[in-house]
Scaffold this motif. Structure first.
Motif, short mmCIF file in Angstrom:
data_model
loop_
_atom_site.label_atom_id
_atom_site.label_comp_id
_atom_site.label_asym_id
_atom_site.label_seq_id
_atom_site.Cartn_x
_atom_site.Cartn_y
_atom_site.Cartn_z
N VAL A 236 15.60 -5.66 -43.70
CA VAL A 236 16.67 -5.16 -43.06
C VAL A 236 18.16 -5.55 -43.51
N PHE A 237 17.91 -6.85 -42.83
CA PHE A 237 18.97 -8.13 -42.20
C PHE A 237 19.54 -7.99 -44.29
N LEU A 238 18.91 -8.53 -45.43
CA LEU A 238 19.18 -8.22 -46.54
C LEU A 238 19.81 -6.91 -47.48
N ALA B 265 23.92 -4.39 -49.58
CA ALA B 265 25.12 -3.78 -49.93
C ALA B 265 26.28 -3.93 -50.04
N GLY B 266 26.25 -4.53 -48.60
CA GLY B 266 27.85 -5.02 -48.38
C GLY B 266 28.45 -5.76 -49.86
N GLY B 267 27.31 -6.99 -50.34
CA GLY B 267 27.45 -8.23 -51.47
C GLY B 267 28.39 -6.94 -52.96
N THR C 290 31.76 -7.25 -54.36
CA THR C 290 31.83 -7.20 -56.15
C THR C 290 32.20 -6.05 -56.83
N GLU C 291 32.23 -4.71 -56.38
CA GLU C 291 32.84 -3.88 -56.91
C GLU C 291 34.24 -3.52 -56.80
N TYR C 292 34.42 -3.80 -55.65
CA TYR C 292 36.31 -3.93 -55.37
C TYR C 292 36.54 -5.54 -56.04
N ALA C 293 35.42 -5.87 -56.08
CA ALA C 293 36.82 -7.73 -56.62
C ALA C 293 36.84 -7.64 -58.07
N LEU C 294 35.61 -6.37 -58.93
CA LEU C 294 36.14 -6.45 -60.27
C LEU C 294 37.07 -5.35 -60.44
N VAL D 263 27.74 -14.24 -58.38
CA VAL D 263 26.78 -15.19 -58.29
C VAL D 263 26.01 -14.49 -57.16
N MET D 264 26.58 -14.54 -56.25
CA MET D 264 26.38 -14.69 -54.76
C MET D 264 25.79 -13.13 -54.27
N THR D 265 25.83 -12.09 -54.42
CA THR D 265 25.30 -10.65 -54.09
C THR D 265 23.76 -10.95 -55.70
N PHE D 266 24.45 -12.14 -56.47
CA PHE D 266 22.74 -12.50 -56.98
C PHE D 266 21.85 -12.94 -56.52
N GLY D 267 22.27 -13.50 -55.60
CA GLY D 267 21.55 -14.87 -55.01
C GLY D 267 20.57 -14.70 -53.50
N ILE D 268 21.74 -13.44 -53.14
CA ILE D 268 21.18 -11.77 -52.57
C ILE D 268 19.78 -11.32 -52.61
#
Length: 175
Positions: A104-106, A111-113, A117-121, A141-146
């Motif tokens: 659940v946490f991940l 979803a936040g990542g 990321t979408e915002y940053a792009l 990279v962080m979203t991929f790691g999550i």
């Protein structure tokens, strides 16, 4: 366990093992960046505005991309008040129940990542430092790691359920 679950566990474990072993060597690149920055500042009196931020980005990538591998290897910290006294099946059952909270946490973190990321792009988000690098690459990279951690958590959940049922999936490490 169904063959599809066994294949999933085998594939995810193999992929995260490769990623984790490659990422392990990133520590040497971080050391090189910080050493270069230190030598540049002290020997040539020419401080680098990008070195600390690059090493911070690399450290974030290091622990987020390596998290799934650490989970696979059983390297995460565990509270061992009662755990060591339990049978392997009881441990597996408790692990399977608690990993649901991790899933659940991940999921929320992913979803936040993705949103960040979408915002940053979309808006070309940059860091608020004098160097001002774009943040999209590190957020990807962080979203991929999550995402890899989420895949590994499901793999671990399936292995725990199998162990609780008295079955060991192929390739699983016995502790």
């Amino acid at each position: 366990m169904p063959r599809i679950i066994t294949l999933y566990v085998r594939w995810v474990d193999a992929f995260n093992r490769v990623v984790g072993r490659i990422v392990m060597f990133m520590i040497f690149v971080m050391i090189g960046v910080l050493l270069f920055a230190s030598v540049s500042r002290t020997a040539f009196n020419s401080p680098l505005i990008w070195s600390i931020e690059v090493s911070q980005f690399m450290m974030a990538a290091y622990y987020l991309l390596g998290g799934a591998y650490a989970m696979q290897m059983g390297a995460h910290v565990r509270m061992d008040l009662f755990y060591s006294r339990w049978s392997d099946r009881t441990r597996a059952l408790v692990d399977a129940l608690t990993i649901v909270l991790l899933l659940v946490f991940l999921g929320a973190l992913l979803a936040g990542g993705i949103s960040s990321t979408e915002y940053a792009l979309r808006y070309g988000e940059k860091s608020y430092t004098s160097w001002a690098p774009p943040l999209a690459p590190i957020k990807i990279v962080m979203t991929f790691g999550i995402f890899l951690m989420l895949l590994q958590a499901f793999s671990t959940f399936f292995k725990d359920v199998a162990r609780a049922r008295g079955v060991v999936l192929e390739g699983e490490r016995l502790e």
